[in-house]
Design a protein around this motif. Sequence first.
Motif, short mmCIF file in Angstrom:
data_model
loop_
_atom_site.label_atom_id
_atom_site.label_comp_id
_atom_site.label_asym_id
_atom_site.label_seq_id
_atom_site.Cartn_x
_atom_site.Cartn_y
_atom_site.Cartn_z
N SER A 271 56.48 29.02 31.06
CA SER A 271 57.36 27.86 31.17
C SER A 271 57.24 26.93 29.97
O SER A 271 58.25 26.49 29.38
CB SER A 271 57.07 27.09 32.45
OG SER A 271 57.24 27.92 33.59
N GLN A 272 56.00 26.62 29.58
CA GLN A 272 55.84 25.65 28.48
C GLN A 272 56.30 26.24 27.15
O GLN A 272 56.86 25.53 26.31
CB GLN A 272 54.40 25.13 28.43
CG GLN A 272 53.32 26.16 28.18
CD GLN A 272 52.84 26.14 26.74
OE1 GLN A 272 53.41 25.47 25.89
NE2 GLN A 272 51.79 26.91 26.47
N ARG A 276 59.23 24.90 24.54
CA ARG A 276 58.87 24.74 23.12
C ARG A 276 59.82 25.54 22.22
O ARG A 276 60.26 25.06 21.16
CB ARG A 276 57.43 25.21 22.92
CG ARG A 276 56.91 25.04 21.50
CD ARG A 276 55.45 25.43 21.46
NE ARG A 276 55.06 25.88 20.13
CZ ARG A 276 53.93 26.52 19.87
NH1 ARG A 276 53.07 26.78 20.85
NH2 ARG A 276 53.64 26.89 18.64
N GLU A 311 58.99 21.34 32.39
CA GLU A 311 58.65 21.46 30.97
C GLU A 311 59.80 21.01 30.08
O GLU A 311 59.58 20.40 29.02
CB GLU A 311 58.25 22.90 30.65
CG GLU A 311 56.95 23.36 31.28
CD GLU A 311 55.74 22.61 30.75
OE1 GLU A 311 55.80 22.07 29.62
OE2 GLU A 311 54.72 22.56 31.46
N LYS A 314 59.75 17.27 29.91
CA LYS A 314 58.69 16.81 29.01
C LYS A 314 59.12 16.85 27.55
O LYS A 314 58.67 16.03 26.74
CB LYS A 314 57.44 17.69 29.19
CG LYS A 314 56.70 17.48 30.50
CD LYS A 314 55.49 18.42 30.55
CE LYS A 314 54.80 18.36 31.91
NZ LYS A 314 53.68 19.34 31.98
N CYS A 315 59.98 17.80 27.21
CA CYS A 315 60.44 17.96 25.82
C CYS A 315 61.77 17.25 25.57
O CYS A 315 62.42 17.50 24.54
CB CYS A 315 60.58 19.44 25.49
SG CYS A 315 59.02 20.33 25.42
#
Length: 378
Positions: A271-272, A276, A311, A314-315
């Motif tokens: 996921s992260q 990214r 995620e 978060k980004c």
Amino acid sequence: MKEVFITRVAKYLPNNPVSIDEMETYLGFINGKPSRAKKIVLRNNGIKTRYYALNKEGNITHNNAQLAAEAVRSLFDKSFKEDDIELLACGTSYPDQIMPSHAIMVHGYLGGRPLETYSPMGNCCSGMHALKIGYMSILSENTSNAVIVGSELCSPMLQAKNYEEEAKKIGEMDENPILAFEKDFLRWMLSDGSGAFLLEDKPAEKGLSLKIEWVDSISFANEVETCMYAASDKDENGNLISFKQMEPKAIADNSVMAMKQDVKLLDQNISQLAARALKGICKKRNFDVKEVSYVLPHLSSEFFRNKIAEELIKCNLDIPQEKWFTNLTSVGNIGAASVFVMVEEIINSGKLNIGDKLLLAVPESARFSYSYALLTVC
């Protein structure tokens, strides 16, 4: 440069849908016993029905190349036939053989005239890699059209007979034998099917077309060890050992040819790294996800839906889930074919309007690579 459009889409899902209660009828019981992992995995992945190119006797009804060819045939009509294909690119995780290449075999089933073929290797991203090959071929004026296919035939590799030797070995050592979770896990995740696109240098005369704005992929293999693999095994340091380095008996005893997945590694990274990867591509393309009308994410499991969403937030890449279009629960995880089948379904759903933007998002857990594409409805 020319522009590139997806002008026709097709899918092929073999036989009848298989419910979760029927799965072991098709795949069989390892060591004659029901799987302990089955209920846990199915509860988390959310899949209700899927498709197998198997009958209930366990016999294969279509090989992988045949599945791909069936989807391609659905693109044909009086104005576009086998002889009109200029380039054929076919992606899959597990072809029918190591050689000849997958696309060559699909071409053999299709017939028609001699043509240019490509068989990108990989897992879920291989279909998107095939899409980029066709996209770049038309952009560079190498061809004026390309047929792109994603297909998977996983079910034969998931049948109990492939684990019998290992089950016997475990049974000799343990009164209550159980197959390792990283192998049993995938038996309840994967499905069979195919999808195909026709790419051309102009939009279709009738109906909707999808203009390809860009296709980008990125690998994180430099940072993370292998997570999903087959025809190999991992040593204690996480290094992959090829079947070529093993004795034939060891290959059978340890189900080396079967697909395996390191579930902990999957949960820690998938996921992260997806967020990214998208952040980097948005920067490269100067693209804002607020422009997206629908995102078509290839989800291997509903378990990851909220994790991916978190995620992305978060980004600063939040795409509200009402914009997510998925079909995992009804067709299962078809690997390289999943995104093709999603596009076929949304384009025939009546949801799309001229100017809508579709973001295709395909993660690949094999060694963590990701592919994204932006399409505009026209």
